[in-house]
Scaffold this motif. Structure first.
Motif, PDB file in Angstrom:
ATOM      1  N   LEU A  45       3.388  -2.627   0.419  1.00 55.71           N
ATOM      2  CA  LEU A  45       4.510  -1.880   0.994  1.00 55.71           C
ATOM      3  C   LEU A  45       5.048  -0.846   0.009  1.00 55.71           C
ATOM      4  O   LEU A  45       5.430   0.255   0.415  1.00 55.71           O
ATOM      5  CB  LEU A  45       5.615  -2.839   1.448  1.00 55.71           C
ATOM      6  CG  LEU A  45       5.241  -3.808   2.569  1.00 55.71           C
ATOM      7  CD1 LEU A  45       6.428  -4.690   2.938  1.00 55.71           C
ATOM      8  CD2 LEU A  45       4.692  -3.082   3.785  1.00 55.71           C
ATOM      9  N   TRP A  46       5.068  -1.162  -1.275  1.00 56.26           N
ATOM     10  CA  TRP A  46       5.510  -0.178  -2.273  1.00 56.26           C
ATOM     11  C   TRP A  46       4.557   1.016  -2.315  1.00 56.26           C
ATOM     12  O   TRP A  46       4.981   2.150  -2.483  1.00 56.26           O
ATOM     13  CB  TRP A  46       5.625  -0.805  -3.647  1.00 56.26           C
ATOM     14  CG  TRP A  46       6.898  -1.581  -3.868  1.00 56.26           C
ATOM     15  CD1 TRP A  46       8.040  -1.528  -3.121  1.00 56.26           C
ATOM     16  CD2 TRP A  46       7.141  -2.520  -4.908  1.00 56.26           C
ATOM     17  NE1 TRP A  46       8.979  -2.382  -3.637  1.00 56.26           N
ATOM     18  CE2 TRP A  46       8.455  -3.006  -4.739  1.00 56.26           C
ATOM     19  CE3 TRP A  46       6.374  -3.002  -5.959  1.00 56.26           C
ATOM     20  CZ2 TRP A  46       9.019  -3.937  -5.602  1.00 56.26           C
ATOM     21  CZ3 TRP A  46       6.940  -3.936  -6.820  1.00 56.26           C
ATOM     22  CH2 TRP A  46       8.245  -4.398  -6.630  1.00 56.26           C
ATOM     23  N   LEU A  49       5.443   3.030   0.634  1.00 55.99           N
ATOM     24  CA  LEU A  49       6.747   3.645   0.415  1.00 55.99           C
ATOM     25  C   LEU A  49       6.622   4.869  -0.489  1.00 55.99           C
ATOM     26  O   LEU A  49       7.320   5.868  -0.294  1.00 55.99           O
ATOM     27  CB  LEU A  49       7.701   2.614  -0.185  1.00 55.99           C
ATOM     28  CG  LEU A  49       9.194   2.847  -0.051  1.00 55.99           C
ATOM     29  CD1 LEU A  49       9.610   3.014   1.407  1.00 55.99           C
ATOM     30  CD2 LEU A  49       9.960   1.700  -0.698  1.00 55.99           C
ATOM     31  N   HIS A  50       5.727   4.802  -1.446  1.00 50.62           N
ATOM     32  CA  HIS A  50       5.463   5.961  -2.323  1.00 50.62           C
ATOM     33  C   HIS A  50       5.094   7.184  -1.488  1.00 50.62           C
ATOM     34  O   HIS A  50       5.610   8.273  -1.715  1.00 50.62           O
ATOM     35  CB  HIS A  50       4.349   5.612  -3.318  1.00 50.62           C
ATOM     36  CG  HIS A  50       3.829   6.770  -4.083  1.00 50.62           C
ATOM     37  ND1 HIS A  50       4.608   7.496  -4.974  1.00 50.62           N
ATOM     38  CD2 HIS A  50       2.600   7.342  -4.106  1.00 50.62           C
ATOM     39  CE1 HIS A  50       3.873   8.454  -5.508  1.00 50.62           C
ATOM     40  NE2 HIS A  50       2.653   8.381  -4.992  1.00 50.62           N
ATOM     41  N   GLN A  52       5.729   7.606   1.737  1.00 54.39           N
ATOM     42  CA  GLN A  52       6.755   7.914   2.723  1.00 54.39           C
ATOM     43  C   GLN A  52       8.029   8.530   2.145  1.00 54.39           C
ATOM     44  O   GLN A  52       8.663   9.343   2.813  1.00 54.39           O
ATOM     45  CB  GLN A  52       7.111   6.664   3.518  1.00 54.39           C
ATOM     46  CG  GLN A  52       5.965   6.177   4.375  1.00 54.39           C
ATOM     47  CD  GLN A  52       6.331   4.953   5.187  1.00 54.39           C
ATOM     48  OE1 GLN A  52       7.444   4.447   5.143  1.00 54.39           O
ATOM     49  NE2 GLN A  52       5.360   4.457   5.953  1.00 54.39           N
ATOM     50  N   ILE A  53       8.414   8.166   0.910  1.00 56.00           N
ATOM     51  CA  ILE A  53       9.702   8.666   0.423  1.00 56.00           C
ATOM     52  C   ILE A  53       9.654   9.433  -0.891  1.00 56.00           C
ATOM     53  O   ILE A  53      10.574  10.188  -1.171  1.00 56.00           O
ATOM     54  CB  ILE A  53      10.752   7.538   0.302  1.00 56.00           C
ATOM     55  CG1 ILE A  53      10.384   6.566  -0.806  1.00 56.00           C
ATOM     56  CG2 ILE A  53      10.957   6.846   1.627  1.00 56.00           C
ATOM     57  CD1 ILE A  53      11.505   5.597  -1.146  1.00 56.00           C
ATOM     58  N   GLU A  63      -1.508   4.043   2.941  1.00 56.92           N
ATOM     59  CA  GLU A  63      -0.704   3.369   3.956  1.00 56.92           C
ATOM     60  C   GLU A  63      -1.547   2.341   4.711  1.00 56.92           C
ATOM     61  O   GLU A  63      -1.071   1.731   5.665  1.00 56.92           O
ATOM     62  CB  GLU A  63      -0.088   4.396   4.905  1.00 56.92           C
ATOM     63  CG  GLU A  63       0.951   5.266   4.211  1.00 56.92           C
ATOM     64  CD  GLU A  63       1.671   6.192   5.154  1.00 56.92           C
ATOM     65  OE1 GLU A  63       2.792   5.839   5.548  1.00 56.92           O
ATOM     66  OE2 GLU A  63       1.107   7.245   5.501  1.00 56.92           O
ATOM     67  N   ARG A  76      11.699  -1.465   5.745  1.00 55.76           N
ATOM     68  CA  ARG A  76      12.284  -0.599   4.707  1.00 55.76           C
ATOM     69  C   ARG A  76      13.721  -0.986   4.384  1.00 55.76           C
ATOM     70  O   ARG A  76      14.266  -0.535   3.386  1.00 55.76           O
ATOM     71  CB  ARG A  76      12.184   0.864   5.117  1.00 55.76           C
ATOM     72  CG  ARG A  76      10.733   1.342   5.007  1.00 55.76           C
ATOM     73  CD  ARG A  76      10.516   2.753   5.395  1.00 55.76           C
ATOM     74  NE  ARG A  76      11.351   3.686   4.644  1.00 55.76           N
ATOM     75  CZ  ARG A  76      11.270   4.991   4.745  1.00 55.76           C
ATOM     76  NH1 ARG A  76      10.385   5.533   5.560  1.00 55.76           N
ATOM     77  NH2 ARG A  76      12.051   5.769   4.052  1.00 55.76           N
ATOM     78  N   MET A  81      12.723  -3.324  -1.008  1.00 55.71           N
ATOM     79  CA  MET A  81      12.189  -2.007  -0.650  1.00 55.71           C
ATOM     80  C   MET A  81      13.224  -0.899  -0.876  1.00 55.71           C
ATOM     81  O   MET A  81      12.996   0.243  -0.507  1.00 55.71           O
ATOM     82  CB  MET A  81      11.742  -1.976   0.825  1.00 55.71           C
ATOM     83  CG  MET A  81      10.575  -2.884   1.130  1.00 55.71           C
ATOM     84  SD  MET A  81       9.089  -2.381   0.240  1.00 55.71           S
ATOM     85  CE  MET A  81       8.600  -3.941  -0.479  1.00 55.71           C
ATOM     86  N   PRO A  83      14.849   2.140  -2.079  1.00 49.41           N
ATOM     87  CA  PRO A  83      14.212   3.279  -2.745  1.00 49.41           C
ATOM     88  C   PRO A  83      14.643   3.487  -4.192  1.00 49.41           C
ATOM     89  O   PRO A  83      13.811   3.818  -5.037  1.00 49.41           O
ATOM     90  CB  PRO A  83      14.614   4.479  -1.885  1.00 49.41           C
ATOM     91  CG  PRO A  83      14.916   3.905  -0.550  1.00 49.41           C
ATOM     92  CD  PRO A  83      15.481   2.542  -0.819  1.00 49.41           C
ATOM     93  N   SER A  87      12.247   2.118  -7.592  1.00 47.12           N
ATOM     94  CA  SER A  87      11.468   3.312  -7.954  1.00 47.12           C
ATOM     95  C   SER A  87      10.600   3.093  -9.186  1.00 47.12           C
ATOM     96  O   SER A  87       9.457   3.554  -9.236  1.00 47.12           O
ATOM     97  CB  SER A  87      12.384   4.519  -8.153  1.00 47.12           C
ATOM     98  OG  SER A  87      13.257   4.309  -9.244  1.00 47.12           O
ATOM     99  N   ARG A  90       7.644   0.853  -8.170  1.00 47.49           N
ATOM    100  CA  ARG A  90       6.723   1.650  -7.338  1.00 47.49           C
ATOM    101  C   ARG A  90       5.900   2.587  -8.205  1.00 47.49           C
ATOM    102  O   ARG A  90       4.687   2.682  -8.054  1.00 47.49           O
ATOM    103  CB  ARG A  90       7.527   2.478  -6.325  1.00 47.49           C
ATOM    104  CG  ARG A  90       7.355   2.093  -4.926  1.00 47.49           C
ATOM    105  CD  ARG A  90       8.000   2.997  -3.899  1.00 47.49           C
ATOM    106  NE  ARG A  90       8.772   4.130  -4.324  1.00 47.49           N
ATOM    107  CZ  ARG A  90      10.086   4.134  -4.538  1.00 47.49           C
ATOM    108  NH1 ARG A  90      10.781   3.025  -4.384  1.00 47.49           N
ATOM    109  NH2 ARG A  90      10.704   5.231  -4.895  1.00 47.49           N
TER     110      ARG A  90
END
Length: 179
Positions: A45-46, A49-50, A52-53, A63, A76, A81, A83, A87, A90
């Motif tokens: 998921l991290w 997330l990298h 996605q955000i 993904e 999220r 999770m 952000p 960080s 991630r």
């Protein structure tokens, strides 16, 4: 060569050696698990997330692990999770993965043809990089429950052959204390 938890090897009987060492320990743990290890899911998921955000350019475009894990819609919103507070984690996860993938690609050019990923979790190298994976034998090794789940999920959700995943891609399971 040992780099973190990833081992690059060039020997011809790797699979039989792994299976010999695993022996009956893996068979004792060969049960149908309904969920993968929580750490494996968190890392997947991290990585998603990298993408996605975090601002481009992304170190890693991954993904696939998110699709494999198929978390609840509110994933999220989970505290792990967040952000901002995650960080650094991630960044560490994706930087390490990118470093290893670059090293694997470089070593392939040097004649290394086998890649062993210890503690593979929901690693997606073979799925994301079939052009490299098709030139190597890739062994993912992890705890039996996680690997059983991954093997079952991967077969049904990604149809390996249609994604270009080579026959030389193996998902192996072991109880680490037996090695």
């Amino acid at each position: 060569m040992l780099v973190g938890r990833i081992v690059l090897l060039n020997w011809s009987k790797l699979k039989s050696d792994i299976l010999y060492r695993i022996g009956e320990t893996a068979a004792m743990h060969d049960k149908e698990n309904t969920v993968p290890d929580h750490t494996a899911v968190r890392v997947a998921l991290w990585r998603a997330l990298h993408v996605q955000i975090d601002s481009p350019p992304h170190l890693l475009e991954d993904e696939i692990g998110l699709r494999m894990a198929a978390p609840e819609d509110e994933w999220r919103q989970r505290p792990d999770m967040d952000p901002e507070s995650t960080s650094g984690f991630r960044a560490s996860i994706v930087a390490r993965a990118r470093f290893i993938e670059d090293l694997v690609t470089e070593q392939l050019g040097q004649g290394v043809t086998q890649y062993v990923i210890l503690g593979a979790g929901l690693d997606t190298f073979a799925q994301r990089r079939p052009e490299i994976a098709s030139q190597m034998r890739i062994f993912e090794v992890d705890q039996p429950d996680t690997q059983n789940w991954k093997r079952r999920t991967y077969r049904w959700s990604f149809a390996a052959k249609r994604r270009g995943i080579p026959d030389s891609y193996y998902i192996e399971k072991t109880a680490y204390n037996s090695i």
